[in-house]
Design an enzyme around this catalytic site. Sequence first.
Site, PDB file in Angstrom:
ATOM      1  N   HIS A 215      14.596  46.148 -37.332  1.00  0.00           N
ATOM      2  CA  HIS A 215      14.214  45.794 -35.975  1.00  0.00           C
ATOM      3  C   HIS A 215      13.394  44.510 -36.027  1.00  0.00           C
ATOM      4  O   HIS A 215      12.196  44.536 -36.331  1.00  0.00           O
ATOM      5  CB  HIS A 215      13.399  46.950 -35.394  1.00  0.00           C
ATOM      6  CG  HIS A 215      13.282  46.899 -33.921  1.00  0.00           C
ATOM      7  ND1 HIS A 215      14.301  47.283 -33.084  1.00  0.00           N
ATOM      8  CD2 HIS A 215      12.276  46.494 -33.117  1.00  0.00           C
ATOM      9  CE1 HIS A 215      13.916  47.142 -31.829  1.00  0.00           C
ATOM     10  NE2 HIS A 215      12.700  46.641 -31.828  1.00  0.00           N
TER      11      HIS A 215
ATOM     12  N   HIS B  10       8.551  49.098 -29.504  1.00  0.00           N
ATOM     13  CA  HIS B  10       8.218  49.783 -28.241  1.00  0.00           C
ATOM     14  C   HIS B  10       7.959  51.277 -28.413  1.00  0.00           C
ATOM     15  O   HIS B  10       7.578  51.944 -27.445  1.00  0.00           O
ATOM     16  CB  HIS B  10       9.342  49.581 -27.222  1.00  0.00           C
ATOM     17  CG  HIS B  10       9.311  48.239 -26.568  1.00  0.00           C
ATOM     18  ND1 HIS B  10       8.247  47.815 -25.793  1.00  0.00           N
ATOM     19  CD2 HIS B  10      10.202  47.219 -26.584  1.00  0.00           C
ATOM     20  CE1 HIS B  10       8.497  46.592 -25.355  1.00  0.00           C
ATOM     21  NE2 HIS B  10       9.666  46.200 -25.832  1.00  0.00           N
TER      22      HIS B  10
ATOM     23  N   HIS C 172      16.677  44.860 -31.690  1.00  0.00           N
ATOM     24  CA  HIS C 172      15.508  44.292 -31.011  1.00  0.00           C
ATOM     25  C   HIS C 172      15.846  43.141 -30.073  1.00  0.00           C
ATOM     26  O   HIS C 172      15.223  43.036 -29.018  1.00  0.00           O
ATOM     27  CB  HIS C 172      14.416  43.840 -31.985  1.00  0.00           C
ATOM     28  CG  HIS C 172      13.242  43.182 -31.320  1.00  0.00           C
ATOM     29  ND1 HIS C 172      12.360  43.878 -30.518  1.00  0.00           N
ATOM     30  CD2 HIS C 172      12.807  41.895 -31.326  1.00  0.00           C
ATOM     31  CE1 HIS C 172      11.429  43.042 -30.064  1.00  0.00           C
ATOM     32  NE2 HIS C 172      11.677  41.836 -30.528  1.00  0.00           N
TER      33      HIS C 172
ATOM     34  N   GLU D 104      14.517  52.792 -28.561  1.00  0.00           N
ATOM     35  CA  GLU D 104      13.142  52.338 -28.301  1.00  0.00           C
ATOM     36  C   GLU D 104      12.890  51.888 -26.863  1.00  0.00           C
ATOM     37  O   GLU D 104      11.742  51.777 -26.464  1.00  0.00           O
ATOM     38  CB  GLU D 104      12.751  51.212 -29.271  1.00  0.00           C
ATOM     39  CG  GLU D 104      13.444  49.909 -28.980  1.00  0.00           C
ATOM     40  CD  GLU D 104      12.577  48.678 -29.232  1.00  0.00           C
ATOM     41  OE1 GLU D 104      11.453  48.817 -29.717  1.00  0.00           O
ATOM     42  OE2 GLU D 104      13.045  47.590 -28.908  1.00  0.00           O
TER      43      GLU D 104
ATOM     44  N   ASP E 265      20.083  49.435 -28.987  1.00  0.00           N
ATOM     45  CA  ASP E 265      18.936  49.882 -28.179  1.00  0.00           C
ATOM     46  C   ASP E 265      19.362  50.398 -26.792  1.00  0.00           C
ATOM     47  O   ASP E 265      19.898  49.635 -25.974  1.00  0.00           O
ATOM     48  CB  ASP E 265      17.941  48.729 -27.942  1.00  0.00           C
ATOM     49  CG  ASP E 265      17.385  48.137 -29.232  1.00  0.00           C
ATOM     50  OD1 ASP E 265      18.057  48.221 -30.269  1.00  0.00           O
ATOM     51  OD2 ASP E 265      16.264  47.576 -29.172  1.00  0.00           O
TER      52      ASP E 265
ATOM     53  N   HIS F 164      18.598  42.530 -28.381  1.00  0.00           N
ATOM     54  CA  HIS F 164      19.422  43.011 -27.265  1.00  0.00           C
ATOM     55  C   HIS F 164      20.631  42.132 -26.985  1.00  0.00           C
ATOM     56  O   HIS F 164      21.324  42.358 -25.996  1.00  0.00           O
ATOM     57  CB  HIS F 164      18.596  43.168 -25.977  1.00  0.00           C
ATOM     58  CG  HIS F 164      17.552  44.236 -26.065  1.00  0.00           C
ATOM     59  ND1 HIS F 164      16.860  44.699 -24.976  1.00  0.00           N
ATOM     60  CD2 HIS F 164      17.078  44.944 -27.124  1.00  0.00           C
ATOM     61  CE1 HIS F 164      16.004  45.630 -25.349  1.00  0.00           C
ATOM     62  NE2 HIS F 164      16.116  45.790 -26.659  1.00  0.00           N
TER      63      HIS F 164
HETATM   64 FE   LIG Z   1      14.804  46.955 -27.939  1.00  0.00          FE
HETATM   65 FE   LIG Z   2      12.091  45.948 -29.938  1.00  0.00          FE
END
Ligand SMILES: [Fe+2]
Ligand SMILES: [Fe+2]
Length: 265
Positions: free
Chosen positions: A153, A68, A178, A39, A8, A180
Amino acid sequence: MNILCVADIFGRPGRQAAKAWLPGLIREHAVEFTIVNWENAAGGRGVTPEVADELFELPAEVFTSGNHIWQHQSLGPYLDRPRVLRPHNAPVGRPGRGFGIYRTRSGIPVGVMNLQGRTFMYEEKLLANPFPLAKAKVEEMRATTPIILLDFHAEVTSEKRAMGWWLDGLASAVVGTHTHIQTADEEILPGGTAYITDLGMTGPHASVLGMRAQDAIKRFLTNGAERRWKPAEDGVRLEGLLITVDNSTGRAQAVRRIKHSASNV
Ligand SMILES: [Fe+2]
Ligand SMILES: [Fe+2]
Protein backbone atom coordinates in the site's frame (compact mmCIF):
# COMPACT_ATOMS: atom_id res chain seq x y z
CA MET A 1 -4.78 -21.92 -9.28
CA ASN A 2 -6.38 -18.60 -9.95
CA ILE A 3 -6.07 -15.84 -7.38
CA LEU A 4 -8.02 -12.58 -7.43
CA CYS A 5 -6.76 -9.38 -5.80
CA VAL A 6 -9.51 -6.79 -5.48
CA ALA A 7 -8.71 -3.06 -5.38
CA ASP A 8 -9.65 -0.75 -2.49
CA ILE A 9 -13.39 -0.86 -1.82
CA PHE A 10 -14.60 2.75 -1.62
CA GLY A 11 -17.78 3.65 0.25
CA ARG A 12 -21.23 2.23 -0.28
CA PRO A 13 -20.94 2.12 -4.10
CA GLY A 14 -17.81 0.01 -3.74
CA ARG A 15 -19.41 -2.31 -1.21
CA GLN A 16 -22.43 -2.79 -3.43
CA ALA A 17 -20.18 -3.51 -6.44
CA ALA A 18 -18.22 -6.12 -4.50
CA LYS A 19 -21.39 -7.79 -3.25
CA ALA A 20 -22.99 -7.76 -6.69
CA TRP A 21 -20.05 -8.81 -8.85
CA LEU A 22 -17.44 -10.65 -6.80
CA PRO A 23 -19.31 -14.00 -6.63
CA GLY A 24 -19.81 -14.01 -10.41
CA LEU A 25 -16.17 -13.09 -11.13
CA ILE A 26 -14.98 -15.87 -8.84
CA ARG A 27 -17.19 -18.38 -10.67
CA GLU A 28 -16.36 -17.10 -14.14
CA HIS A 29 -12.58 -17.23 -13.59
CA ALA A 30 -12.53 -20.32 -11.32
CA VAL A 31 -10.86 -18.27 -8.58
CA GLU A 32 -9.71 -20.29 -5.57
CA PHE A 33 -8.35 -17.52 -3.38
CA THR A 34 -9.41 -13.87 -3.09
CA ILE A 35 -7.93 -10.94 -1.21
CA VAL A 36 -9.80 -7.65 -0.95
CA ASN A 37 -8.45 -4.28 0.17
CA TRP A 38 -11.20 -2.65 2.23
CA GLU A 39 -9.44 0.40 3.69
CA ASN A 40 -11.95 2.88 2.20
CA ALA A 41 -15.10 0.84 2.66
CA ALA A 42 -16.83 3.06 5.24
CA GLY A 43 -17.73 6.34 3.54
CA GLY A 44 -14.35 6.37 1.80
CA ARG A 45 -12.33 6.32 5.02
CA GLY A 46 -11.54 3.26 7.04
CA VAL A 47 -13.82 0.47 8.13
CA THR A 48 -16.43 0.49 10.91
CA PRO A 49 -17.57 -2.63 12.78
CA GLU A 50 -20.90 -2.46 10.92
CA VAL A 51 -19.17 -2.30 7.53
CA ALA A 52 -16.79 -5.09 8.54
CA ASP A 53 -19.72 -7.35 9.48
CA GLU A 54 -21.30 -6.55 6.11
CA LEU A 55 -18.14 -7.31 4.12
CA PHE A 56 -17.31 -10.50 6.01
CA GLU A 57 -20.15 -11.98 3.95
CA LEU A 58 -18.07 -11.54 0.79
CA PRO A 59 -16.47 -14.67 -0.67
CA ALA A 60 -12.97 -13.41 0.17
CA GLU A 61 -10.34 -15.15 2.27
CA VAL A 62 -8.43 -12.05 3.42
CA PHE A 63 -9.11 -8.32 3.88
CA THR A 64 -6.04 -6.14 3.52
CA SER A 65 -5.84 -2.43 4.24
CA GLY A 66 -3.58 0.60 4.52
CA ASN A 67 -3.25 4.05 6.03
CA HIS A 68 -7.02 4.58 6.43
CA ILE A 69 -7.49 1.51 8.62
CA TRP A 70 -6.81 3.60 11.73
CA GLN A 71 -9.73 5.96 11.00
CA HIS A 72 -12.30 4.33 13.30
CA GLN A 73 -11.06 3.34 16.74
CA SER A 74 -14.16 1.22 17.19
CA LEU A 75 -12.70 -1.23 14.66
CA GLY A 76 -9.99 -2.17 17.18
CA PRO A 77 -11.13 -5.70 18.14
CA TYR A 78 -11.89 -6.54 14.49
CA LEU A 79 -8.21 -6.11 13.67
CA ASP A 80 -7.58 -9.30 15.64
CA ARG A 81 -9.88 -11.35 13.41
CA PRO A 82 -7.88 -13.89 11.41
CA ARG A 83 -9.15 -12.67 8.00
CA VAL A 84 -8.12 -9.06 8.67
CA LEU A 85 -4.67 -7.63 7.94
CA ARG A 86 -3.23 -4.16 8.43
CA PRO A 87 0.23 -3.07 7.27
CA HIS A 88 2.89 -5.26 8.91
CA ASN A 89 5.14 -2.20 9.39
CA ALA A 90 2.42 -0.19 11.17
CA PRO A 91 3.50 2.14 13.95
CA VAL A 92 4.57 0.29 17.10
CA GLY A 93 1.74 -0.56 19.47
CA ARG A 94 -1.10 -0.67 16.93
CA PRO A 95 -3.53 -3.61 17.12
CA GLY A 96 -3.78 -6.34 14.53
CA ARG A 97 -1.27 -8.14 12.35
CA GLY A 98 0.21 -7.75 8.88
CA PHE A 99 0.61 -11.30 7.60
CA GLY A 100 -0.88 -14.74 7.83
CA ILE A 101 -1.02 -18.16 6.24
CA TYR A 102 -4.47 -18.95 4.93
CA ARG A 103 -5.95 -21.87 3.02
CA THR A 104 -8.00 -22.24 -0.09
CA ARG A 105 -11.21 -24.25 0.25
CA SER A 106 -9.30 -27.26 -1.09
CA GLY A 107 -6.65 -26.80 1.61
CA ILE A 108 -3.74 -25.22 -0.30
CA PRO A 109 -1.81 -22.83 1.96
CA VAL A 110 -1.35 -19.22 0.78
CA GLY A 111 0.75 -16.65 2.60
CA VAL A 112 -0.53 -13.06 2.53
CA MET A 113 1.26 -9.95 3.70
CA ASN A 114 0.28 -6.28 3.83
CA LEU A 115 2.87 -3.50 3.99
CA GLN A 116 2.77 0.28 3.67
CA GLY A 117 5.19 2.39 1.69
CA ARG A 118 6.93 5.40 3.24
CA THR A 119 7.39 7.87 0.41
CA PHE A 120 4.79 10.69 0.49
CA MET A 121 2.74 8.57 2.88
CA TYR A 122 0.83 9.17 6.08
CA GLU A 123 2.75 8.55 9.31
CA GLU A 124 5.79 7.71 7.19
CA LYS A 125 8.22 8.53 9.99
CA LEU A 126 6.48 6.02 12.27
CA LEU A 127 6.63 3.14 9.79
CA ALA A 128 9.44 0.61 9.80
CA ASN A 129 11.33 0.12 6.53
CA PRO A 130 9.09 -2.27 4.56
CA PHE A 131 11.90 -3.75 2.41
CA PRO A 132 13.84 -5.84 4.96
CA LEU A 133 10.58 -6.75 6.70
CA ALA A 134 9.11 -7.98 3.41
CA LYS A 135 12.03 -10.22 2.57
CA ALA A 136 12.33 -11.68 6.07
CA LYS A 137 8.64 -12.48 6.33
CA VAL A 138 8.36 -13.91 2.82
CA GLU A 139 11.36 -16.17 3.45
CA GLU A 140 9.79 -17.30 6.72
CA MET A 141 6.44 -18.05 5.06
CA ARG A 142 8.15 -19.97 2.24
CA ALA A 143 8.94 -22.69 4.80
CA THR A 144 5.20 -23.40 4.71
CA THR A 145 4.13 -22.46 1.17
CA PRO A 146 5.63 -21.07 -2.05
CA ILE A 147 2.37 -19.20 -2.78
CA ILE A 148 2.76 -15.76 -1.22
CA LEU A 149 0.97 -12.49 -1.99
CA LEU A 150 1.91 -8.96 -0.94
CA ASP A 151 -0.49 -6.02 -0.94
CA PHE A 152 1.96 -3.09 -0.94
CA HIS A 153 0.00 0.00 0.00
CA ALA A 154 2.09 2.88 -1.27
CA GLU A 155 1.93 6.19 -3.10
CA VAL A 156 4.83 6.35 -5.49
CA THR A 157 5.46 4.13 -8.49
CA SER A 158 9.18 3.85 -7.78
CA GLU A 159 8.72 2.40 -4.30
CA LYS A 160 6.20 -0.13 -5.62
CA ARG A 161 8.35 -1.16 -8.61
CA ALA A 162 11.33 -1.55 -6.32
CA MET A 163 9.33 -3.84 -4.03
CA GLY A 164 8.26 -5.96 -7.00
CA TRP A 165 11.88 -6.51 -8.07
CA TRP A 166 13.01 -7.00 -4.45
CA LEU A 167 10.60 -9.92 -4.02
CA ASP A 168 10.89 -11.28 -7.57
CA GLY A 169 11.24 -15.04 -7.35
CA LEU A 170 10.23 -15.06 -3.68
CA ALA A 171 6.57 -14.00 -3.83
CA SER A 172 3.87 -15.11 -6.26
CA ALA A 173 2.56 -11.56 -6.53
CA VAL A 174 3.29 -8.01 -5.44
CA VAL A 175 0.23 -5.85 -6.02
CA GLY A 176 0.13 -2.13 -5.31
CA THR A 177 -2.81 -0.38 -3.72
CA HIS A 178 -3.64 3.12 -2.36
CA THR A 179 -3.59 5.37 -5.44
CA HIS A 180 -7.00 4.12 -6.69
CA ILE A 181 -5.93 4.47 -10.33
CA GLN A 182 -5.38 1.15 -12.06
CA THR A 183 -2.05 1.01 -13.86
CA ALA A 184 -1.62 -0.83 -17.17
CA ASP A 185 1.76 -2.32 -16.24
CA GLU A 186 0.74 -5.80 -15.10
CA GLU A 187 3.49 -8.28 -15.85
CA ILE A 188 5.32 -11.32 -14.64
CA LEU A 189 8.85 -10.44 -13.55
CA PRO A 190 11.71 -12.78 -14.63
CA GLY A 191 11.73 -14.74 -11.36
CA GLY A 192 7.99 -15.50 -11.63
CA THR A 193 6.44 -12.75 -9.50
CA ALA A 194 3.23 -11.20 -10.80
CA TYR A 195 3.33 -7.43 -10.48
CA ILE A 196 1.09 -4.39 -10.93
CA THR A 197 1.78 -0.89 -9.64
CA ASP A 198 -1.83 -0.30 -8.62
CA LEU A 199 -4.94 -2.47 -8.64
CA GLY A 200 -7.22 0.57 -8.99
CA MET A 201 -10.41 1.06 -7.01
CA THR A 202 -13.65 -0.79 -6.42
CA GLY A 203 -15.98 2.16 -6.26
CA PRO A 204 -17.23 5.27 -8.06
CA HIS A 205 -14.83 6.28 -10.83
CA ALA A 206 -16.74 9.41 -11.94
CA SER A 207 -14.78 11.06 -9.15
CA VAL A 208 -11.33 12.02 -7.94
CA LEU A 209 -10.07 8.81 -6.31
CA GLY A 210 -13.61 8.15 -5.04
CA MET A 211 -14.51 11.62 -3.76
CA ARG A 212 -16.83 13.98 -5.62
CA ALA A 213 -14.87 15.92 -8.22
CA GLN A 214 -16.27 19.28 -7.10
CA ASP A 215 -15.04 18.64 -3.55
CA ALA A 216 -11.55 17.71 -4.74
CA ILE A 217 -11.38 20.78 -6.99
CA LYS A 218 -12.44 23.04 -4.11
CA ARG A 219 -9.65 21.59 -2.00
CA PHE A 220 -7.06 22.47 -4.63
CA LEU A 221 -8.53 25.94 -5.30
CA THR A 222 -8.31 26.79 -1.59
CA ASN A 223 -4.80 25.39 -1.17
CA GLY A 224 -6.17 22.72 1.13
CA ALA A 225 -8.21 25.05 3.38
CA GLU A 226 -11.49 23.41 2.32
CA ARG A 227 -11.15 19.74 3.19
CA ARG A 228 -14.77 18.59 3.39
CA TRP A 229 -15.79 16.01 0.85
CA LYS A 230 -18.36 13.35 0.12
CA PRO A 231 -18.04 10.06 -1.73
CA ALA A 232 -19.08 10.09 -5.38
CA GLU A 233 -21.69 7.68 -6.69
CA ASP A 234 -21.33 7.16 -10.43
CA GLY A 235 -19.09 5.21 -12.76
CA VAL A 236 -18.83 2.25 -10.41
CA ARG A 237 -16.30 -0.45 -11.25
CA LEU A 238 -14.77 -3.43 -9.51
CA GLU A 239 -11.06 -3.45 -10.31
CA GLY A 240 -8.18 -5.76 -9.52
CA LEU A 241 -5.80 -8.37 -10.86
CA LEU A 242 -6.38 -12.01 -11.70
CA ILE A 243 -3.26 -14.14 -11.29
CA THR A 244 -2.71 -17.74 -12.33
CA VAL A 245 -0.14 -19.41 -10.08
CA ASP A 246 1.65 -22.76 -10.34
CA ASN A 247 0.70 -24.45 -7.08
CA SER A 248 3.92 -26.40 -6.72
CA THR A 249 6.40 -23.60 -7.41
CA GLY A 250 4.34 -20.53 -6.50
CA ARG A 251 5.42 -18.89 -9.77
CA ALA A 252 2.88 -16.75 -11.60
CA GLN A 253 1.95 -18.07 -15.03
CA ALA A 254 -0.53 -15.43 -16.21
CA VAL A 255 -1.90 -12.05 -15.16
CA ARG A 256 -5.01 -10.25 -16.28
CA ARG A 257 -6.37 -6.92 -15.16
CA ILE A 258 -9.99 -6.85 -14.02
CA LYS A 259 -12.06 -3.74 -14.74
CA HIS A 260 -15.65 -4.76 -14.26
CA SER A 261 -18.64 -2.43 -14.57
CA ALA A 262 -22.37 -2.77 -15.04
CA SER A 263 -21.84 -2.76 -18.80
CA ASN A 264 -19.84 -6.00 -18.47
CA VAL A 265 -22.80 -7.82 -16.93
FE1 LIG B 1 -7.37 3.39 -0.63
FE1 LIG C 1 -4.57 4.29 1.29
